[in-house]
Design an enzyme around this catalytic site. Sequence first.
Site, PDB file in Angstrom:
ATOM      1  N   ASP A 165       0.808  -0.658  -0.262  1.00  0.00           N
ATOM      2  CA  ASP A 165      -0.190   0.299  -0.054  1.00  0.00           C
ATOM      3  C   ASP A 165       0.954   1.220  -0.355  1.00  0.00           C
ATOM      4  O   ASP A 165       0.832   2.230  -0.928  1.00  0.00           O
ATOM      5  CB  ASP A 165      -1.339   0.242   0.872  1.00  0.00           C
ATOM      6  CG  ASP A 165      -0.312  -0.282   2.441  1.00  0.00           C
ATOM      7  OD1 ASP A 165       0.761  -0.493   2.112  1.00  0.00           O
ATOM      8  OD2 ASP A 165      -0.966   0.010   3.960  1.00  0.00           O
ATOM      9  N   TYR A 166       1.925   1.280   0.638  1.00  0.00           N
ATOM     10  CA  TYR A 166       2.643   2.408   0.810  1.00  0.00           C
ATOM     11  C   TYR A 166       3.623   2.368  -0.240  1.00  0.00           C
ATOM     12  O   TYR A 166       3.381   3.773  -0.909  1.00  0.00           O
ATOM     13  CB  TYR A 166       3.802   2.393   2.185  1.00  0.00           C
ATOM     14  CG  TYR A 166       4.744   3.085   2.281  1.00  0.00           C
ATOM     15  CD1 TYR A 166       4.317   4.061   2.742  1.00  0.00           C
ATOM     16  CD2 TYR A 166       6.509   3.027   1.781  1.00  0.00           C
ATOM     17  CE1 TYR A 166       5.778   5.709   2.914  1.00  0.00           C
ATOM     18  CE2 TYR A 166       7.491   3.910   2.138  1.00  0.00           C
ATOM     19  CZ  TYR A 166       7.015   5.165   2.427  1.00  0.00           C
ATOM     20  OH  TYR A 166       7.748   6.249   2.549  1.00  0.00           O
ATOM     21  N   THR A 167       4.302   1.732  -0.804  1.00  0.00           N
ATOM     22  CA  THR A 167       5.383   1.900  -1.763  1.00  0.00           C
ATOM     23  C   THR A 167       3.821   1.744  -3.374  1.00  0.00           C
ATOM     24  O   THR A 167       3.963   2.704  -4.272  1.00  0.00           O
ATOM     25  CB  THR A 167       5.105   0.460  -2.481  1.00  0.00           C
ATOM     26  OG1 THR A 167       6.534  -0.330  -1.325  1.00  0.00           O
ATOM     27  CG2 THR A 167       6.556  -0.124  -3.237  1.00  0.00           C
TER      28      THR A 167
END
Length: 260
Positions: A165-167
Amino acid sequence: MSSPRTAIPIDQQTVVVTGGARGLGSRLVRAFLGQGARVVVNHLTSAEAARELADAHPGHALAVRADVREPEQVAAMFRAAEDHFGAPVTTVVNNALADFSFNGDARPHADTLTTGDLDRQFGGTVHGALNTVQAALPGMRARGFGRVINVGTNLFQHPVVPYHDYTAAKAALLSLTRTLAHDLGPDGITVNMVSGGLLRTTDASSATPEEVFDAIASSTPLRRIVTPAEFADAALYFASPWARAVTGQNLLVDGGLVTN
């Protein structure tokens, strides 16, 4: 053909650092204050830390609470900055991060990742950056000068730990960085990204096991982990007159772990 525009020195800039009260954000704030800039310390939940940072630099720092995901709150923050400092914001550092911990053991895996996980990160990272840029545009265009510096990650080029999700959100932010650079260049506004790897240590990386720090450090040419202060120093470059002809770029600040 248009002539080159005059760059504004950092000590004449008014800077908004989102998520500026703690961790990497506080180091970014201190870096700009150290160069004489006037800085808005944006925060959402860290009111005390933001006030302490601002109070330590009277006349040069202002703590403002605003959720970067909410356009109205962002617009109000930019108005407060101009009213307080007597000049529009020239420089935006998009650092705010939706609640996230770099703990590989606790991250969602491919079979547990949800659209809610993605939405949460896209909201804070991509929507937040769009909101700050749009709020800054009138003042930047009026001065014929603007600097947007987005905080990215090396993880979408070297996913040593797949934080899906972050990436994904940071990769989208890089795309937005490049398209905004193309769109806003004629206005004298540059848009760039500074991408770190694991930093030692921020609030987000405090959950990272020591053996992970050691493994990454051993893979870098410098044989160590980059600090938040070193990352912040690199961000200053894009705001400085030295970078007046640089836009749409992604500068990796990870000790050489990933090379372009």
